[in-house]
Write a protein that holds these residues in place. Structure first.
Motif, PDB file in Angstrom:
ATOM      1  N   UNK A  49     -20.443  43.536  90.574  1.00 19.20           N
ATOM      2  CA  UNK A  49     -21.077  42.462  91.328  1.00 19.20           C
ATOM      3  C   UNK A  49     -21.305  41.225  90.466  1.00 19.20           C
ATOM      4  N   UNK A  50     -21.417  40.100  91.135  1.00 16.36           N
ATOM      5  CA  UNK A  50     -21.768  38.861  90.440  1.00 16.36           C
ATOM      6  C   UNK A  50     -23.219  38.940  89.989  1.00 16.36           C
ATOM      7  N   UNK A  51     -23.566  38.218  88.916  1.00 15.49           N
ATOM      8  CA  UNK A  51     -24.955  38.232  88.437  1.00 15.49           C
ATOM      9  C   UNK A  51     -25.930  37.811  89.541  1.00 15.49           C
ATOM     10  N   UNK A  52     -27.076  38.473  89.584  1.00 17.11           N
ATOM     11  CA  UNK A  52     -28.163  38.142  90.513  1.00 17.11           C
ATOM     12  C   UNK A  52     -27.816  38.370  91.985  1.00 17.11           C
ATOM     13  N   UNK A  53     -26.812  39.210  92.245  1.00 16.01           N
ATOM     14  CA  UNK A  53     -26.494  39.554  93.633  1.00 16.01           C
ATOM     15  C   UNK A  53     -27.608  40.420  94.223  1.00 16.01           C
ATOM     16  N   UNK A  54     -27.991  40.124  95.458  1.00 13.24           N
ATOM     17  CA  UNK A  54     -28.999  40.914  96.168  1.00 13.24           C
ATOM     18  C   UNK A  54     -28.291  41.842  97.147  1.00 13.24           C
ATOM     19  N   UNK A  55     -28.578  43.141  97.051  1.00 12.69           N
ATOM     20  CA  UNK A  55     -27.984  44.136  97.938  1.00 12.69           C
ATOM     21  C   UNK A  55     -29.053  44.632  98.900  1.00 12.69           C
ATOM     22  N   UNK A  56     -28.735  44.652 100.195  1.00 15.89           N
ATOM     23  CA  UNK A  56     -29.663  45.162 101.205  1.00 15.89           C
ATOM     24  C   UNK A  56     -28.928  46.164 102.076  1.00 15.89           C
ATOM     25  N   UNK A  57     -29.524  47.331 102.239  1.00 13.58           N
ATOM     26  CA  UNK A  57     -28.908  48.375 103.056  1.00 13.58           C
ATOM     27  C   UNK A  57     -29.829  48.771 104.199  1.00 13.58           C
ATOM     28  N   UNK A  58     -29.229  49.123 105.319  1.00 12.24           N
ATOM     29  CA  UNK A  58     -29.942  49.610 106.486  1.00 12.24           C
ATOM     30  C   UNK A  58     -29.352  50.966 106.857  1.00 12.24           C
ATOM     31  N   UNK A  59     -30.212  51.981 106.939  1.00 21.17           N
ATOM     32  CA  UNK A  59     -29.748  53.342 107.197  1.00 21.17           C
ATOM     33  C   UNK A  59     -30.338  53.880 108.491  1.00 21.17           C
ATOM     34  N   UNK A  60     -29.503  54.536 109.257  1.00 19.52           N
ATOM     35  CA  UNK A  60     -29.953  55.125 110.510  1.00 19.52           C
ATOM     36  C   UNK A  60     -30.901  56.289 110.221  1.00 19.52           C
ATOM     37  N   UNK A  61     -32.031  56.379 110.937  1.00 21.56           N
ATOM     38  CA  UNK A  61     -32.990  57.468 110.696  1.00 21.56           C
ATOM     39  C   UNK A  61     -32.524  58.816 111.229  1.00 21.56           C
ATOM     40  N   UNK A  62     -31.638  58.800 112.240  1.00 20.80           N
ATOM     41  CA  UNK A  62     -31.131  60.048 112.801  1.00 20.80           C
ATOM     42  C   UNK A  62     -29.821  59.790 113.529  1.00 20.80           C
ATOM     43  N   UNK A  63     -29.096  60.861 113.821  1.00 19.58           N
ATOM     44  CA  UNK A  63     -27.771  60.730 114.426  1.00 19.58           C
ATOM     45  C   UNK A  63     -27.818  60.081 115.806  1.00 19.58           C
ATOM     46  N   UNK A  64     -28.915  60.290 116.533  1.00 25.94           N
ATOM     47  CA  UNK A  64     -29.027  59.723 117.879  1.00 25.94           C
ATOM     48  C   UNK A  64     -29.046  58.201 117.857  1.00 25.94           C
ATOM     49  N   UNK A  65     -29.446  57.615 116.731  1.00 21.75           N
ATOM     50  CA  UNK A  65     -29.524  56.153 116.645  1.00 21.75           C
ATOM     51  C   UNK A  65     -28.381  55.556 115.819  1.00 21.75           C
ATOM     52  N   UNK A  66     -27.368  56.355 115.536  1.00 19.65           N
ATOM     53  CA  UNK A  66     -26.269  55.879 114.697  1.00 19.65           C
ATOM     54  C   UNK A  66     -25.554  54.659 115.273  1.00 19.65           C
ATOM     55  N   UNK A  67     -25.474  54.579 116.598  1.00 18.95           N
ATOM     56  CA  UNK A  67     -24.758  53.447 117.207  1.00 18.95           C
ATOM     57  C   UNK A  67     -25.424  52.114 116.872  1.00 18.95           C
ATOM     58  N   UNK A  68     -26.723  52.137 116.580  1.00 20.07           N
ATOM     59  CA  UNK A  68     -27.451  50.915 116.235  1.00 20.07           C
ATOM     60  C   UNK A  68     -27.199  50.493 114.787  1.00 20.07           C
ATOM     61  N   UNK A  69     -26.527  51.364 114.040  1.00 22.28           N
ATOM     62  CA  UNK A  69     -26.266  51.082 112.632  1.00 22.28           C
ATOM     63  C   UNK A  69     -24.777  51.124 112.321  1.00 22.28           C
ATOM     64  N   UNK A  70     -23.956  51.051 113.364  1.00 23.94           N
ATOM     65  CA  UNK A  70     -22.525  51.047 113.101  1.00 23.94           C
ATOM     66  C   UNK A  70     -22.052  49.644 112.733  1.00 23.94           C
TER      67      UNK A  70
END
Length: 268
Positions: A212-233
């Motif tokens: 990564x380039x210096x000072x890059x900010x990484x943000x991740x969003x993870x689905x809490x369960x399989x039933x809500x996976x479509x909201x995190x696709x």
């Protein structure tokens, strides 16, 4: 030319924007760049698409006109853009093995290296797609940003589903009709699935910090369960209200600092 702009990209738009910056390291006029679920190193799903045409089922291009599987297959086989989505050498360097072959005599598929995948795909398709893949991703600064000195403020967002819905490996298997005859030999395929957003594997969306380039900010969003996976696709994440609020916060520095402070307090 004296003003700077902020860039917001989704998916392959991130690869295109990066190429612009690579080509204009000193006169890009970019202040901030927010990338969303970019397939930085390609995706195993592209290997499936180039062989089968599978992508999103039928795809409406407007006015009631649809692209079907065979049409998608032709586009992926001969289009330079889709070739840039094939897994790059860095995908393999980071441990990915997106292509495998299983013969009649083997109990398990043999995972191919980058060189083997490159040679196999180019031998199967007249368009030799991996030539385009290599030319695009091997450009210095395209996949590995460690030496980036552009001064751009980078923010990379990616999402992951709880269940393994993302193609991690495309497997080719020979099949034949009875009586067995080499003249009737055909090839079938199978996919292995792993972590990702349903399109982009984690290995491509979240590169090691050393890339990564210096000072890059990484943000991740993870689905809490399989039933809500479509909201995190790959596309569903765009409708996430918290995600949208954070994007707006980045565009307004004060709001972003407030947002991060609030998150830190919530996690105490």
């Amino acid at each position: 030319p004296t003003k700077k702009v902020n860039i917001l990209t989704h998916s392959m738009g991130g690869l295109v924007a990066r190429r612009y910056i690579v080509n204009h390291p000193n006169n890009h006029n970019v202040n901030k760049w927010i990338s969303i679920v970019a397939p930085w190193l390609g995706a195993a799903k592209a290997l499936d698409s180039i062989h089968t045409g599978r992508f999103v089922g039928k795809f409406e291009i407007g006015g009631g006109v649809y692209l079907y599987q065979n049409s998608v297959k032709n586009i992926v086989q001969f289009g330079a853009g889709p070739h840039e989505l094939l897994p790059s050498s860095w995908y393999f360097i980071n441990g990915g093995r997106p292509f495998a072959y299983q013969s009649f005599s083997s109990a398990n598929p043999t995972e191919y290296s980058y060189t083997q995948t490159y040679e196999m795909i180019n031998s199967v398709f007249p368009s030799q797609p991996y030539i385009n893949t290599a030319e695009f991703h091997n450009m210095p600064g395209q996949d590995n940003w460690a030496t980036d000195t552009t001064g751009i403020k980078y923010y990379h967002f990616y999402s992951s589903q709880k269940c393994p819905n993302t193609i991690s490996q495309f497997i080719i298997r020979p099949r034949t009709s009875f009586p067995i005859s080499i003249r009737k030999l055909r090839f079938g395929s199978e996919n292995k699935y792993g972590d990702g957003d349903g399109t982009v594997p984690i290995i491509s969306a979240n590169r090691p910090f050393s890339m990564l380039a210096p000072n890059t900010v990484i943000r991740s969003y993870s689905s809490p369960n399989c039933d809500e996976d479509s909201k995190y696709d790959h596309n569903g994440i765009l409708g996430n209200e918290q995600f949208r609020a954070e994007i707006i916060g980045i565009l307004n520095d004060n709001s972003f600092r407030h947002f991060l402070a609030k998150k830190l307090i919530q996690n105490l």
